[in-house]
Design an enzyme around this catalytic site. Sequence first.
Site, PDB file in Angstrom:
ATOM      1  N   SER A  11      79.337  53.160  99.765  1.00 50.65           N
ATOM      2  CA  SER A  11      79.924  54.514  99.735  1.00 50.65           C
ATOM      3  C   SER A  11      79.956  55.139 101.129  1.00 50.65           C
ATOM      4  CB  SER A  11      79.166  55.414  98.748  1.00 50.65           C
ATOM      5  OG  SER A  11      79.291  54.927  97.436  1.00 50.65           O
ATOM      6  N   HIS A  12      80.359  54.330 102.110  1.00 51.24           N
ATOM      7  CA  HIS A  12      80.481  54.796 103.491  1.00 51.24           C
ATOM      8  C   HIS A  12      81.939  54.716 103.948  1.00 51.24           C
ATOM      9  CE1 HIS A  12      76.023  53.395 104.080  1.00 51.24           C
ATOM     10  NE2 HIS A  12      76.126  54.460 103.307  1.00 51.24           N
ATOM     11  N   GLN A  13      82.847  55.177 103.117  1.00 49.06           N
ATOM     12  CA  GLN A  13      84.266  55.101 103.450  1.00 49.06           C
ATOM     13  C   GLN A  13      84.581  55.988 104.656  1.00 49.06           C
ATOM     14  OE1 GLN A  13      83.162  55.903 100.327  1.00 49.06           O
ATOM     15  NE2 GLN A  13      83.824  54.247  98.986  1.00 49.06           N
TER      16      GLN A  13
END
Length: 540
Positions: free
Chosen positions: A469-471
Amino acid sequence: MEIYDYIIIGAGSAGCVLARGLTDNPENRVLLLEAGPSTDRFWVHTPAGMAKLFWHKELNWNYSTEPMPALGGRQMYWPRGKGLGGSSSINGMIFIRGHARDFDAWRDMGNPGWGYQDVLPYFKRIEHNERGADAYRGAGGPMWISDPALKMPSSFDFIASAERVGIPRTEDMNGELHDGVGFMQHTIRKGRRQSAYVAFLKPVEHRRNLTVRTGCLVQRILFENTTATGVEVICGGTRQMITAAKEVIVSAGSLNSPKLLMLSGVGPREELQRHGIRQLHELPGVGANLQDHFYVHTACRSTASSSYNHNIRGIRKYVEGARYLLTKGGYLALGASQVAAFVKSSPEVDYADLQISFRPMTFTFHASGHLEVDPQPGVGVSVYVLRPKTTGSVTLHSANPADPPKCTPNFLTDQDDVRAMISGIRQIRKIMGTAPIAARIVNEYLPGPQVQTDEQMLKFMVETGNTASHQSSTCKMGADAMAVVDERLRVRGIGRLRVVDASIMPQVTSGNINAPTLMIAAKGSDMIDQDGLSRRTIHV
Protein backbone atom coordinates in the site's frame (compact mmCIF):
# COMPACT_ATOMS: atom_id res chain seq x y z
CA MET A 1 -20.63 32.61 -4.81
CA GLU A 2 -18.27 30.88 -2.38
CA ILE A 3 -14.70 32.14 -2.76
CA TYR A 4 -11.57 30.94 -0.98
CA ASP A 5 -7.93 31.71 -1.65
CA TYR A 6 -6.94 28.06 -1.71
CA ILE A 7 -9.02 24.95 -2.29
CA ILE A 8 -7.31 21.75 -1.16
CA ILE A 9 -8.82 18.55 -2.58
CA GLY A 10 -8.31 15.71 -0.13
CA ALA A 11 -7.77 15.73 3.64
CA GLY A 12 -5.30 12.86 3.70
CA SER A 13 -1.74 13.05 4.94
CA ALA A 14 -0.72 15.80 2.51
CA GLY A 15 -3.96 17.77 2.70
CA CYS A 16 -3.90 18.00 6.50
CA VAL A 17 -0.31 19.29 6.50
CA LEU A 18 -1.12 21.80 3.75
CA ALA A 19 -4.22 23.10 5.51
CA ARG A 20 -2.23 23.76 8.64
CA GLY A 21 0.68 25.37 6.81
CA LEU A 22 -1.39 27.65 4.60
CA THR A 23 -3.61 28.84 7.45
CA ASP A 24 -0.56 29.81 9.50
CA ASN A 25 -0.93 33.00 7.46
CA PRO A 26 -4.15 34.58 8.75
CA GLU A 27 -4.64 36.36 5.42
CA ASN A 28 -5.19 33.06 3.59
CA ARG A 29 -8.72 31.69 3.36
CA VAL A 30 -8.51 27.93 2.91
CA LEU A 31 -11.14 25.32 2.06
CA LEU A 32 -10.26 21.67 2.67
CA LEU A 33 -12.55 19.17 0.94
CA GLU A 34 -12.70 15.49 1.92
CA ALA A 35 -14.83 12.77 0.32
CA GLY A 36 -14.90 10.62 3.45
CA PRO A 37 -16.24 11.20 6.97
CA SER A 38 -14.78 12.16 10.32
CA THR A 39 -12.30 9.62 11.68
CA ASP A 40 -12.82 10.36 15.36
CA ARG A 41 -13.49 6.72 16.28
CA PHE A 42 -12.14 4.33 18.87
CA TRP A 43 -10.66 1.81 16.45
CA VAL A 44 -8.96 4.57 14.46
CA HIS A 45 -7.30 5.93 17.61
CA THR A 46 -6.30 2.43 18.80
CA PRO A 47 -3.14 1.24 16.99
CA ALA A 48 -4.26 -2.42 16.85
CA GLY A 49 -7.56 -1.24 15.38
CA MET A 50 -5.94 -1.11 11.94
CA ALA A 51 -7.09 -4.71 11.46
CA LYS A 52 -10.71 -3.57 11.76
CA LEU A 53 -10.17 -0.80 9.20
CA PHE A 54 -8.71 -2.98 6.46
CA TRP A 55 -12.09 -3.53 4.78
CA HIS A 56 -14.04 -0.69 6.42
CA LYS A 57 -16.96 0.43 4.25
CA GLU A 58 -16.90 4.08 5.33
CA LEU A 59 -13.23 4.79 6.05
CA ASN A 60 -11.72 2.91 3.11
CA TRP A 61 -12.04 3.34 -0.65
CA ASN A 62 -11.75 -0.48 -0.98
CA TYR A 63 -10.11 -0.37 -4.40
CA SER A 64 -8.94 -3.36 -6.42
CA THR A 65 -6.47 -3.69 -9.27
CA GLU A 66 -7.23 -4.96 -12.72
CA PRO A 67 -6.58 -8.70 -13.25
CA MET A 68 -2.82 -9.18 -13.58
CA PRO A 69 -1.59 -11.76 -16.12
CA ALA A 70 1.75 -12.18 -14.35
CA LEU A 71 -0.17 -13.12 -11.19
CA GLY A 72 -2.33 -15.70 -12.93
CA GLY A 73 -5.11 -13.21 -13.61
CA ARG A 74 -5.44 -12.38 -9.91
CA GLN A 75 -6.95 -9.08 -8.80
CA MET A 76 -5.44 -7.49 -5.72
CA TYR A 77 -7.30 -5.59 -3.03
CA TRP A 78 -5.91 -2.08 -2.48
CA PRO A 79 -7.12 -0.44 0.74
CA ARG A 80 -6.86 3.37 0.76
CA GLY A 81 -7.94 5.69 3.55
CA LYS A 82 -11.15 7.66 3.06
CA GLY A 83 -11.80 10.29 5.72
CA LEU A 84 -9.90 12.92 7.68
CA GLY A 85 -6.28 11.83 7.76
CA GLY A 86 -6.67 9.59 4.71
CA SER A 87 -4.48 6.50 4.77
CA SER A 88 -2.66 7.76 7.88
CA SER A 89 -5.91 6.96 9.72
CA ILE A 90 -5.86 3.28 8.72
CA ASN A 91 -2.20 2.39 8.08
CA GLY A 92 0.39 0.51 10.16
CA MET A 93 1.84 3.78 11.56
CA ILE A 94 5.43 2.95 10.54
CA PHE A 95 7.58 6.08 10.18
CA ILE A 96 10.37 5.59 7.63
CA ARG A 97 11.75 8.56 5.70
CA GLY A 98 13.68 6.65 3.06
CA HIS A 99 17.36 6.71 2.19
CA ALA A 100 19.19 10.04 1.77
CA ARG A 101 20.17 8.95 -1.74
CA ASP A 102 16.50 8.65 -2.72
CA PHE A 103 16.12 12.41 -2.50
CA ASP A 104 19.46 13.15 -4.13
CA ALA A 105 18.19 11.00 -7.02
CA TRP A 106 15.02 13.12 -7.19
CA ARG A 107 17.20 16.23 -7.44
CA ASP A 108 19.35 14.64 -10.14
CA MET A 109 16.24 13.77 -12.17
CA GLY A 110 15.72 17.48 -12.80
CA ASN A 111 14.17 18.65 -9.54
CA PRO A 112 16.41 21.28 -7.93
CA GLY A 113 15.66 21.85 -4.25
CA TRP A 114 14.70 18.22 -3.54
CA GLY A 115 18.06 16.74 -2.50
CA TYR A 116 18.46 15.24 0.94
CA GLN A 117 19.98 18.35 2.50
CA ASP A 118 17.05 20.35 1.05
CA VAL A 119 14.34 18.10 2.50
CA LEU A 120 15.98 17.21 5.84
CA PRO A 121 14.85 20.49 7.51
CA TYR A 122 11.24 19.65 6.62
CA PHE A 123 11.53 16.14 8.01
CA LYS A 124 12.87 17.60 11.23
CA ARG A 125 10.23 20.33 11.35
CA ILE A 126 7.22 18.05 11.10
CA GLU A 127 8.16 15.67 13.92
CA HIS A 128 8.44 15.43 17.64
CA ASN A 129 10.68 12.45 18.25
CA GLU A 130 10.31 11.12 21.76
CA ARG A 131 14.07 10.43 21.84
CA GLY A 132 14.77 14.14 21.39
CA ALA A 133 16.38 16.20 18.64
CA ASP A 134 19.77 15.67 17.02
CA ALA A 135 21.41 16.39 13.68
CA TYR A 136 18.86 14.22 11.90
CA ARG A 137 15.76 14.22 14.10
CA GLY A 138 13.33 16.92 15.19
CA ALA A 139 11.54 17.78 18.43
CA GLY A 140 8.62 20.12 18.98
CA GLY A 141 6.86 19.40 15.68
CA PRO A 142 3.23 18.28 15.30
CA MET A 143 3.78 14.58 14.51
CA TRP A 144 4.76 12.46 17.52
CA ILE A 145 7.25 9.68 16.71
CA SER A 146 7.73 6.90 19.26
CA ASP A 147 9.38 3.56 19.92
CA PRO A 148 7.24 0.42 20.30
CA ALA A 149 5.31 0.31 23.58
CA LEU A 150 6.50 -3.27 24.07
CA LYS A 151 9.64 -4.76 22.57
CA MET A 152 9.32 -8.53 22.37
CA PRO A 153 12.29 -10.79 23.19
CA SER A 154 11.95 -12.37 19.75
CA SER A 155 12.44 -8.95 18.16
CA PHE A 156 15.76 -8.52 19.96
CA ASP A 157 16.76 -12.02 18.85
CA PHE A 158 15.85 -11.27 15.23
CA ILE A 159 18.15 -8.24 15.35
CA ALA A 160 20.94 -10.30 16.91
CA SER A 161 20.60 -13.00 14.24
CA ALA A 162 20.61 -10.41 11.48
CA GLU A 163 23.82 -8.98 12.88
CA ARG A 164 25.36 -12.46 12.92
CA VAL A 165 24.72 -12.86 9.18
CA GLY A 166 26.44 -9.54 8.49
CA ILE A 167 23.70 -6.89 8.64
CA PRO A 168 24.89 -3.89 10.67
CA ARG A 169 22.87 -2.66 13.64
CA THR A 170 21.30 0.78 13.30
CA GLU A 171 19.82 2.64 16.24
CA ASP A 172 17.87 5.02 13.99
CA MET A 173 17.10 4.12 10.39
CA ASN A 174 15.87 7.70 9.91
CA GLY A 175 19.21 9.00 11.15
CA GLU A 176 22.79 8.63 10.00
CA LEU A 177 22.62 4.92 9.13
CA HIS A 178 19.58 3.84 7.11
CA ASP A 179 20.89 0.51 5.84
CA GLY A 180 20.95 -2.06 8.62
CA VAL A 181 18.68 -3.70 11.18
CA GLY A 182 16.91 -2.19 14.16
CA PHE A 183 13.64 -1.24 15.81
CA MET A 184 11.30 0.94 13.79
CA GLN A 185 9.47 3.95 15.15
CA HIS A 186 5.77 4.70 14.74
CA THR A 187 3.32 7.60 14.58
CA ILE A 188 1.88 6.74 17.99
CA ARG A 189 1.57 9.07 20.97
CA LYS A 190 0.93 7.62 24.43
CA GLY A 191 -0.76 4.58 22.96
CA ARG A 192 -2.92 6.44 20.41
CA ARG A 193 -2.54 6.66 16.64
CA GLN A 194 -1.19 9.98 15.43
CA SER A 195 -2.83 10.36 12.04
CA ALA A 196 -2.07 13.44 9.97
CA TYR A 197 -5.50 14.69 11.00
CA VAL A 198 -4.82 14.28 14.74
CA ALA A 199 -1.30 15.71 14.54
CA PHE A 200 -1.68 18.55 12.04
CA LEU A 201 -5.30 19.47 11.42
CA LYS A 202 -7.28 18.87 14.59
CA PRO A 203 -5.24 21.39 16.67
CA VAL A 204 -6.05 24.20 14.16
CA GLU A 205 -9.60 23.34 13.07
CA HIS A 206 -10.87 26.32 15.04
CA ARG A 207 -9.00 28.81 12.85
CA ARG A 208 -11.35 31.35 11.31
CA ASN A 209 -9.52 31.20 7.98
CA LEU A 210 -9.99 27.42 7.64
CA THR A 211 -13.11 25.61 6.46
CA VAL A 212 -13.14 21.80 6.52
CA ARG A 213 -15.92 19.86 4.79
CA THR A 214 -16.35 16.11 4.82
CA GLY A 215 -18.59 14.01 2.57
CA CYS A 216 -17.67 16.15 -0.45
CA LEU A 217 -16.66 14.40 -3.67
CA VAL A 218 -15.00 16.71 -6.17
CA GLN A 219 -16.34 16.06 -9.67
CA ARG A 220 -13.86 18.14 -11.62
CA ILE A 221 -11.56 21.13 -11.51
CA LEU A 222 -12.92 24.27 -13.18
CA PHE A 223 -10.85 26.33 -15.60
CA GLU A 224 -10.83 29.60 -17.46
CA ASN A 225 -8.76 28.82 -20.55
CA THR A 226 -5.82 26.96 -18.93
CA THR A 227 -6.04 28.55 -15.49
CA ALA A 228 -7.66 26.67 -12.61
CA THR A 229 -10.46 28.74 -11.10
CA GLY A 230 -12.23 26.38 -8.69
CA VAL A 231 -14.01 23.06 -8.34
CA GLU A 232 -17.33 21.41 -8.98
CA VAL A 233 -18.21 19.33 -5.95
CA ILE A 234 -21.13 17.32 -4.58
CA CYS A 235 -21.58 17.86 -0.85
CA GLY A 236 -24.46 16.14 0.90
CA GLY A 237 -26.15 15.42 -2.42
CA THR A 238 -25.95 19.06 -3.56
CA ARG A 239 -23.81 20.11 -6.52
CA GLN A 240 -21.81 23.29 -5.95
CA MET A 241 -19.29 25.43 -7.82
CA ILE A 242 -16.64 26.87 -5.50
CA THR A 243 -14.09 29.45 -6.60
CA ALA A 244 -10.37 29.66 -5.77
CA ALA A 245 -8.93 33.18 -5.88
CA LYS A 246 -5.33 31.95 -5.71
CA GLU A 247 -4.84 28.22 -6.35
CA VAL A 248 -6.44 24.80 -6.50
CA ILE A 249 -4.30 22.12 -4.86
CA VAL A 250 -4.89 18.44 -5.62
CA SER A 251 -3.95 16.22 -2.66
CA ALA A 252 -6.23 13.26 -3.32
CA GLY A 253 -3.49 10.61 -3.32
CA SER A 254 -1.64 8.61 -5.93
CA LEU A 255 -4.78 6.94 -7.26
CA ASN A 256 -7.37 9.70 -7.04
CA SER A 257 -5.19 12.69 -7.98
CA PRO A 258 -4.49 11.47 -11.54
CA LYS A 259 -8.10 10.34 -11.80
CA LEU A 260 -9.34 13.85 -10.98
CA LEU A 261 -6.92 15.50 -13.40
CA MET A 262 -8.14 13.25 -16.20
CA LEU A 263 -11.80 13.85 -15.34
CA SER A 264 -10.99 17.56 -15.60
CA GLY A 265 -9.49 17.25 -19.08
CA VAL A 266 -5.81 17.18 -18.13
CA GLY A 267 -4.02 13.99 -19.12
CA PRO A 268 -3.17 11.60 -21.99
CA ARG A 269 -5.09 12.42 -25.16
CA GLU A 270 -6.11 8.84 -25.96
CA GLU A 271 -7.40 8.15 -22.46
CA LEU A 272 -9.56 11.29 -22.45
CA GLN A 273 -10.92 10.54 -25.92
CA ARG A 274 -11.76 6.98 -24.89
CA HIS A 275 -14.17 8.33 -22.28
CA GLY A 276 -15.51 11.32 -24.18
CA ILE A 277 -13.79 13.88 -21.96
CA ARG A 278 -12.98 17.18 -23.61
CA GLN A 279 -9.24 17.74 -23.48
CA LEU A 280 -8.11 20.96 -21.88
CA HIS A 281 -4.39 20.21 -21.83
CA GLU A 282 -2.45 17.15 -22.93
CA LEU A 283 -0.15 15.71 -20.26
CA PRO A 284 0.78 12.13 -21.18
CA GLY A 285 2.36 11.45 -17.78
CA VAL A 286 -0.86 11.77 -15.79
CA GLY A 287 -1.52 8.32 -14.33
CA ALA A 288 1.68 6.83 -15.76
CA ASN A 289 4.74 5.72 -13.75
CA LEU A 290 2.63 4.04 -11.03
CA GLN A 291 5.01 2.50 -8.49
CA ASP A 292 4.26 0.35 -5.47
CA HIS A 293 6.04 -2.03 -3.12
CA PHE A 294 5.00 -5.59 -3.94
CA TYR A 295 5.65 -7.75 -0.90
CA VAL A 296 5.58 -11.36 0.16
CA HIS A 297 4.92 -12.56 3.67
CA THR A 298 6.63 -15.53 5.28
CA ALA A 299 5.59 -17.06 8.59
CA CYS A 300 6.84 -19.57 11.17
CA ARG A 301 5.33 -21.42 14.08
CA SER A 302 7.22 -20.34 17.16
CA THR A 303 7.64 -20.97 20.86
CA ALA A 304 4.92 -19.37 22.99
CA SER A 305 7.17 -16.70 24.50
CA SER A 306 8.22 -15.54 21.02
CA SER A 307 4.75 -14.44 19.88
CA TYR A 308 1.87 -12.44 21.29
CA ASN A 309 -0.80 -14.29 19.31
CA HIS A 310 -2.21 -15.86 22.49
CA ASN A 311 -2.43 -12.45 24.18
CA ILE A 312 -4.89 -11.09 21.62
CA ARG A 313 -7.11 -14.15 21.14
CA GLY A 314 -9.96 -15.65 23.13
CA ILE A 315 -10.53 -14.43 26.66
CA ARG A 316 -7.08 -12.84 26.80
CA LYS A 317 -7.99 -10.26 24.18
CA TYR A 318 -10.57 -8.84 26.59
CA VAL A 319 -7.91 -8.65 29.28
CA GLU A 320 -5.70 -6.79 26.83
CA GLY A 321 -8.61 -4.53 25.94
CA ALA A 322 -9.07 -3.61 29.60
CA ARG A 323 -5.34 -3.07 29.94
CA TYR A 324 -5.38 -0.71 26.97
CA LEU A 325 -8.38 1.25 28.23
CA LEU A 326 -6.74 1.70 31.63
CA THR A 327 -3.15 2.37 30.60
CA LYS A 328 -3.09 2.99 26.82
CA GLY A 329 -0.35 0.36 26.83
CA GLY A 330 0.03 -3.32 26.05
CA TYR A 331 -0.29 -5.17 22.78
CA LEU A 332 -3.15 -3.01 21.46
CA ALA A 333 -0.78 -0.02 21.51
CA LEU A 334 1.60 -1.55 18.96
CA GLY A 335 2.04 -0.65 15.30
CA ALA A 336 2.26 -3.05 12.37
CA SER A 337 5.84 -4.33 12.67
CA GLN A 338 8.61 -3.97 15.24
CA VAL A 339 11.87 -4.44 13.38
CA ALA A 340 13.15 -3.72 9.89
CA ALA A 341 16.31 -4.75 8.06
CA PHE A 342 17.39 -2.77 5.00
CA VAL A 343 19.64 -5.04 2.94
CA LYS A 344 21.05 -5.48 -0.55
CA SER A 345 19.69 -8.14 -2.87
CA SER A 346 23.20 -8.60 -4.30
CA PRO A 347 26.68 -7.12 -3.71
CA GLU A 348 26.41 -5.16 -6.96
CA VAL A 349 23.60 -2.95 -5.62
CA ASP A 350 24.75 0.52 -4.50
CA TYR A 351 22.62 0.64 -1.36
CA ALA A 352 19.89 -1.43 0.24
CA ASP A 353 17.13 -2.36 -2.21
CA LEU A 354 15.15 -4.70 0.07
CA GLN A 355 13.16 -4.04 3.24
CA ILE A 356 12.65 -7.03 5.52
CA SER A 357 10.13 -6.49 8.34
CA PHE A 358 9.65 -8.68 11.43
CA ARG A 359 6.53 -8.90 13.58
CA PRO A 360 6.15 -11.20 16.63
CA MET A 361 2.63 -12.27 15.69
CA THR A 362 0.75 -13.82 12.77
CA PHE A 363 -2.74 -13.52 11.37
CA THR A 364 -4.91 -14.69 8.51
CA PHE A 365 -7.13 -12.54 6.29
CA HIS A 366 -10.17 -14.53 5.23
CA ALA A 367 -11.93 -13.94 1.91
CA SER A 368 -14.88 -12.47 3.81
CA GLY A 369 -12.63 -9.62 4.96
CA HIS A 370 -12.42 -10.93 8.52
CA LEU A 371 -8.99 -10.86 10.13
CA GLU A 372 -8.21 -13.64 12.58
CA VAL A 373 -5.14 -13.83 14.79
CA ASP A 374 -3.66 -17.28 14.37
CA PRO A 375 -4.43 -19.73 17.23
CA GLN A 376 -0.86 -21.04 17.46
CA PRO A 377 2.18 -18.92 18.40
CA GLY A 378 3.87 -17.54 15.34
CA VAL A 379 6.13 -14.83 13.94
CA GLY A 380 5.91 -13.19 10.51
CA VAL A 381 8.59 -11.75 8.24
CA SER A 382 7.89 -9.88 5.00
CA VAL A 383 10.07 -8.48 2.24
CA TYR A 384 9.71 -6.08 -0.67
CA VAL A 385 11.88 -4.42 -3.31
CA LEU A 386 12.41 -0.80 -2.30
CA ARG A 387 13.00 0.78 -5.72
CA PRO A 388 11.17 -1.47 -8.18
CA LYS A 389 11.83 -1.25 -11.87
CA THR A 390 8.24 -2.27 -12.55
CA THR A 391 5.85 0.57 -13.30
CA GLY A 392 2.13 0.56 -13.96
CA SER A 393 -0.66 3.01 -14.59
CA VAL A 394 -3.80 4.61 -13.24
CA THR A 395 -6.48 5.27 -15.85
CA LEU A 396 -10.26 5.64 -15.89
CA HIS A 397 -13.06 3.12 -15.88
CA SER A 398 -15.43 5.82 -17.09
CA ALA A 399 -16.09 9.56 -17.02
CA ASN A 400 -18.23 9.10 -13.91
CA PRO A 401 -16.43 10.60 -10.87
CA ALA A 402 -18.13 8.04 -8.61
CA ASP A 403 -16.37 5.15 -10.36
CA PRO A 404 -13.04 3.94 -8.95
CA PRO A 405 -9.80 4.49 -10.83
CA LYS A 406 -8.48 1.69 -13.01
CA CYS A 407 -5.25 0.46 -11.40
CA THR A 408 -2.76 -1.66 -13.34
CA PRO A 409 0.46 -2.17 -11.34
CA ASN A 410 2.11 -4.80 -13.58
CA PHE A 411 3.65 -6.64 -10.64
CA LEU A 412 6.25 -9.34 -11.35
CA THR A 413 6.81 -8.26 -14.95
CA ASP A 414 10.43 -7.19 -14.43
CA GLN A 415 12.93 -10.00 -13.96
CA ASP A 416 15.32 -7.91 -11.88
CA ASP A 417 12.51 -7.29 -9.38
CA VAL A 418 11.72 -11.00 -9.32
CA ARG A 419 15.36 -11.92 -8.70
CA ALA A 420 15.59 -9.35 -5.89
CA MET A 421 12.47 -10.75 -4.20
CA ILE A 422 13.85 -14.30 -4.36
CA SER A 423 17.05 -13.02 -2.76
CA GLY A 424 14.91 -11.45 -0.03
CA ILE A 425 13.15 -14.74 0.78
CA ARG A 426 16.50 -16.54 0.95
CA GLN A 427 17.89 -13.85 3.26
CA ILE A 428 14.86 -14.17 5.55
CA ARG A 429 15.51 -17.89 5.83
CA LYS A 430 19.19 -17.29 6.55
CA ILE A 431 18.35 -14.91 9.40
CA MET A 432 15.63 -17.14 10.83
CA GLY A 433 17.98 -20.14 10.70
CA THR A 434 20.66 -18.35 12.73
CA ALA A 435 20.93 -18.23 16.53
CA PRO A 436 19.43 -16.83 18.66
CA ILE A 437 16.15 -16.46 16.69
CA ALA A 438 16.48 -20.01 15.34
CA ALA A 439 15.88 -21.42 18.81
CA ARG A 440 12.46 -19.78 18.85
CA ILE A 441 11.28 -21.34 15.57
CA VAL A 442 9.27 -24.58 15.49
CA ASN A 443 8.82 -24.71 11.72
CA GLU A 444 8.32 -22.50 8.67
CA TYR A 445 4.85 -22.82 7.14
CA LEU A 446 4.91 -19.94 4.65
CA PRO A 447 6.13 -20.62 2.05
CA GLY A 448 7.11 -23.92 3.71
CA PRO A 449 10.16 -26.18 3.35
CA GLN A 450 8.85 -27.66 0.11
CA VAL A 451 9.52 -24.31 -1.63
CA GLN A 452 13.22 -24.24 -2.49
CA THR A 453 13.89 -23.46 -6.15
CA ASP A 454 13.60 -20.07 -7.84
CA GLU A 455 10.64 -21.38 -9.83
CA GLN A 456 8.86 -22.51 -6.67
CA MET A 457 9.48 -19.17 -5.00
CA LEU A 458 8.12 -17.31 -8.01
CA LYS A 459 5.00 -19.49 -7.89
CA PHE A 460 4.63 -18.60 -4.18
CA MET A 461 4.88 -14.90 -5.03
CA VAL A 462 2.35 -15.23 -7.84
CA GLU A 463 -0.15 -16.92 -5.53
CA THR A 464 0.32 -14.91 -2.32
CA GLY A 465 2.17 -11.66 -3.06
CA ASN A 466 0.41 -8.47 -2.09
CA THR A 467 0.70 -4.70 -1.95
CA ALA A 468 2.45 -2.83 0.84
CA SER A 469 0.00 0.00 0.00
CA HIS A 470 2.80 2.40 -0.97
CA GLN A 471 1.36 3.58 -4.28
CA SER A 472 3.16 6.62 -5.68
CA SER A 473 4.57 8.53 -8.66
CA THR A 474 1.47 8.85 -10.88
CA CYS A 475 1.87 12.65 -11.27
CA LYS A 476 5.62 12.67 -11.14
CA MET A 477 7.77 15.73 -10.63
CA GLY A 478 10.42 16.45 -13.26
CA ALA A 479 11.44 18.18 -16.45
CA ASP A 480 11.01 15.36 -19.00
CA ALA A 481 8.10 14.75 -21.35
CA MET A 482 6.29 12.50 -18.86
CA ALA A 483 6.55 14.90 -15.92
CA VAL A 484 3.24 16.19 -14.62
CA VAL A 485 4.47 18.82 -12.15
CA ASP A 486 7.61 20.94 -11.98
CA GLU A 487 9.90 21.24 -8.97
CA ARG A 488 7.48 23.79 -7.47
CA LEU A 489 4.70 21.16 -7.78
CA ARG A 490 2.86 23.27 -10.38
CA VAL A 491 1.01 21.30 -13.03
CA ARG A 492 2.86 21.83 -16.28
CA GLY A 493 1.04 24.03 -18.76
CA ILE A 494 -1.71 24.97 -16.30
CA GLY A 495 -1.98 28.08 -14.18
CA ARG A 496 -2.84 28.14 -10.47
CA LEU A 497 -2.98 24.35 -10.13
CA ARG A 498 -0.64 22.14 -8.11
CA VAL A 499 -0.45 18.52 -7.07
CA VAL A 500 0.92 17.96 -3.57
CA ASP A 501 0.96 14.34 -2.37
CA ALA A 502 2.81 11.05 -2.89
CA SER A 503 1.88 11.03 -6.57
CA ILE A 504 4.61 13.62 -7.31
CA MET A 505 7.46 11.29 -6.29
CA PRO A 506 9.66 10.70 -9.36
CA GLN A 507 10.62 7.39 -7.76
CA VAL A 508 9.12 5.72 -4.71
CA THR A 509 11.24 6.08 -1.59
CA SER A 510 13.10 3.26 0.14
CA GLY A 511 10.56 2.35 2.79
CA ASN A 512 7.04 3.14 3.97
CA ILE A 513 5.88 6.34 2.31
CA ASN A 514 3.79 8.21 4.88
CA ALA A 515 6.77 10.13 6.30
CA PRO A 516 7.98 11.44 2.91
CA THR A 517 4.39 12.35 2.00
CA LEU A 518 4.18 14.56 5.10
CA MET A 519 7.51 16.12 4.13
CA ILE A 520 6.34 16.80 0.57
CA ALA A 521 3.30 18.67 1.91
CA ALA A 522 5.34 20.69 4.40
CA LYS A 523 7.75 21.74 1.67
CA GLY A 524 4.87 22.32 -0.75
CA SER A 525 3.17 24.62 1.75
CA ASP A 526 6.33 26.72 1.97
CA MET A 527 6.60 26.87 -1.82
CA ILE A 528 3.03 28.06 -2.18
CA ASP A 529 3.65 30.72 0.45
CA GLN A 530 6.93 31.78 -1.16
CA ASP A 531 5.40 32.01 -4.64
CA GLY A 532 2.71 34.26 -3.16
CA LEU A 533 0.30 34.44 -6.07
CA SER A 534 -2.00 37.44 -5.97
CA ARG A 535 -5.76 36.95 -5.91
CA ARG A 536 -7.43 36.75 -9.28
CA THR A 537 -9.99 39.36 -10.19
CA ILE A 538 -13.32 37.56 -9.88
CA HIS A 539 -16.44 38.98 -11.46
CA VAL A 540 -19.53 38.11 -9.49
